[in-house]
Design a protein around this motif. Structure first.
Motif, short mmCIF file in Angstrom:
data_model
loop_
_atom_site.label_atom_id
_atom_site.label_comp_id
_atom_site.label_asym_id
_atom_site.label_seq_id
_atom_site.Cartn_x
_atom_site.Cartn_y
_atom_site.Cartn_z
N THR A 55 -2.18 31.84 16.35
CA THR A 55 -1.69 33.18 16.01
C THR A 55 -0.26 33.10 15.49
OG1 THR A 55 -0.78 33.64 18.20
CG2 THR A 55 -3.13 34.19 17.84
N ARG A 56 0.14 34.15 14.79
CA ARG A 56 1.52 34.22 14.32
C ARG A 56 2.47 34.23 15.51
NH1 ARG A 56 5.57 37.25 14.48
NH2 ARG A 56 4.39 38.95 15.37
N GLN A 57 2.08 34.90 16.57
CA GLN A 57 2.93 34.97 17.77
C GLN A 57 3.15 33.58 18.38
OE1 GLN A 57 0.33 36.99 17.13
NE2 GLN A 57 1.14 39.07 17.15
N GLN A 58 2.08 32.78 18.42
CA GLN A 58 2.24 31.41 18.92
C GLN A 58 3.20 30.63 18.03
OE1 GLN A 58 -2.10 30.60 19.00
NE2 GLN A 58 -1.66 29.53 20.91
N TYR A 59 2.98 30.72 16.72
CA TYR A 59 3.84 29.97 15.81
C TYR A 59 5.29 30.43 15.94
CZ TYR A 59 5.96 27.69 11.95
OH TYR A 59 6.81 26.91 11.21
N GLN A 60 5.50 31.71 16.08
CA GLN A 60 6.85 32.25 16.21
C GLN A 60 7.56 31.64 17.42
OE1 GLN A 60 7.07 36.49 16.96
NE2 GLN A 60 8.99 36.64 15.84
N LEU A 61 6.84 31.44 18.52
CA LEU A 61 7.42 30.82 19.70
C LEU A 61 7.83 29.37 19.43
CD1 LEU A 61 5.06 32.24 22.46
CD2 LEU A 61 7.46 32.86 22.08
N TYR A 62 7.03 28.65 18.65
CA TYR A 62 7.36 27.27 18.30
C TYR A 62 8.60 27.22 17.41
CZ TYR A 62 2.47 26.48 19.68
OH TYR A 62 1.28 26.44 20.34
N GLU A 63 8.62 28.10 16.43
CA GLU A 63 9.72 28.11 15.46
C GLU A 63 11.03 28.57 16.08
OE1 GLU A 63 9.97 30.68 11.70
OE2 GLU A 63 8.71 29.01 11.08
N SER A 64 10.95 29.34 17.12
CA SER A 64 12.16 29.82 17.80
C SER A 64 12.62 28.86 18.90
CB SER A 64 11.92 31.21 18.40
OG SER A 64 10.97 31.14 19.45
N GLY A 65 11.81 27.83 19.17
CA GLY A 65 12.17 26.86 20.20
C GLY A 65 11.84 27.32 21.61
N LYS A 66 11.11 28.42 21.74
CA LYS A 66 10.77 28.93 23.07
C LYS A 66 9.56 28.22 23.67
CE LYS A 66 12.88 33.38 22.25
NZ LYS A 66 12.68 34.79 21.99
N ARG A 67 8.77 27.57 22.83
CA ARG A 67 7.63 26.77 23.27
C ARG A 67 7.64 25.46 22.50
NH1 ARG A 67 3.01 30.47 24.62
NH2 ARG A 67 3.72 31.30 26.61
N SER A 68 7.11 24.43 23.12
CA SER A 68 7.02 23.12 22.45
C SER A 68 5.88 23.13 21.45
CB SER A 68 6.78 22.01 23.48
OG SER A 68 7.90 21.89 24.32
N PHE A 69 6.15 22.57 20.29
CA PHE A 69 5.15 22.48 19.23
C PHE A 69 4.15 21.39 19.61
CE2 PHE A 69 3.80 21.18 14.89
CZ PHE A 69 3.48 22.42 14.38
N PRO A 70 2.85 21.70 19.64
CA PRO A 70 1.85 20.68 20.01
C PRO A 70 1.80 19.54 19.00
CG PRO A 70 0.92 22.90 20.10
CD PRO A 70 2.24 23.01 19.42
N ILE A 71 1.82 18.34 19.50
CA ILE A 71 1.85 17.16 18.64
C ILE A 71 0.62 17.09 17.74
CG2 ILE A 71 0.79 15.57 20.29
CD1 ILE A 71 3.77 14.72 18.02
N ASP A 72 -0.51 17.61 18.20
CA ASP A 72 -1.71 17.54 17.36
C ASP A 72 -1.64 18.46 16.15
OD1 ASP A 72 -1.92 19.65 19.31
OD2 ASP A 72 -4.06 19.79 18.91
N LEU A 73 -0.69 19.40 16.14
CA LEU A 73 -0.51 20.27 14.98
C LEU A 73 0.44 19.66 13.95
CD1 LEU A 73 -0.24 23.82 16.60
CD2 LEU A 73 -2.25 22.68 15.61
N LEU A 74 1.19 18.64 14.35
CA LEU A 74 2.19 18.05 13.46
C LEU A 74 1.58 17.47 12.18
CD1 LEU A 74 5.20 17.53 13.04
CD2 LEU A 74 4.92 15.39 14.31
N PRO A 75 0.48 16.71 12.25
CA PRO A 75 -0.10 16.19 11.00
C PRO A 75 -0.57 17.30 10.06
CG PRO A 75 -1.01 15.02 12.88
CD PRO A 75 -0.22 16.16 13.42
N VAL A 76 -1.10 18.38 10.61
CA VAL A 76 -1.56 19.50 9.79
C VAL A 76 -0.37 20.16 9.10
CG1 VAL A 76 -2.80 21.71 9.80
CG2 VAL A 76 -3.50 19.88 11.36
N PHE A 77 0.70 20.39 9.87
CA PHE A 77 1.92 20.99 9.31
C PHE A 77 2.49 20.11 8.21
CE2 PHE A 77 6.44 21.81 9.06
CZ PHE A 77 6.54 23.18 9.15
#
Length: 75
Positions: free
Chosen positions: A30-52
């Motif tokens: 969700t956009r809300q999940q991504y917003q938390l990653y981009e703001s540094g409030k949640r850790s970005f899941p490593i499995d999403l890194l290759p997709v990004f």
């Protein structure tokens, strides 16, 4: 000051003129999940890194803030 991981996520997305909902959809979150990653409030899941990285054609080393030219795998 060295740029933080989440700042690199944001600057990469902004440089590509992508809105948050677009990359969130690409990542299958969700956009809300991504917003938390981009703001540094949640850790970005490593499995999403290759997709990004594939979506934006950037190296994981850059997103992670590693120096260029790391020699791995070793010759």
């Amino acid at each position: 000051e060295k740029m933080k991981f989440y700042d690199r996520l944001k600057s990469t997305r902004i440089d590509a003129d992508d809105p948050q909902p677009q990359i969130a959809d690409e990542l299958g979150i969700t956009r809300q999940q991504y917003q938390l990653y981009e703001s540094g409030k949640r850790s970005f899941p490593i499995d999403l890194l290759p997709v990004f990285c594939s979506h934006y054609n950037v190296s994981a080393d850059y997103i992670l803030g590693l120096k260029q030219g790391l020699s791995w795998p070793r010759p």
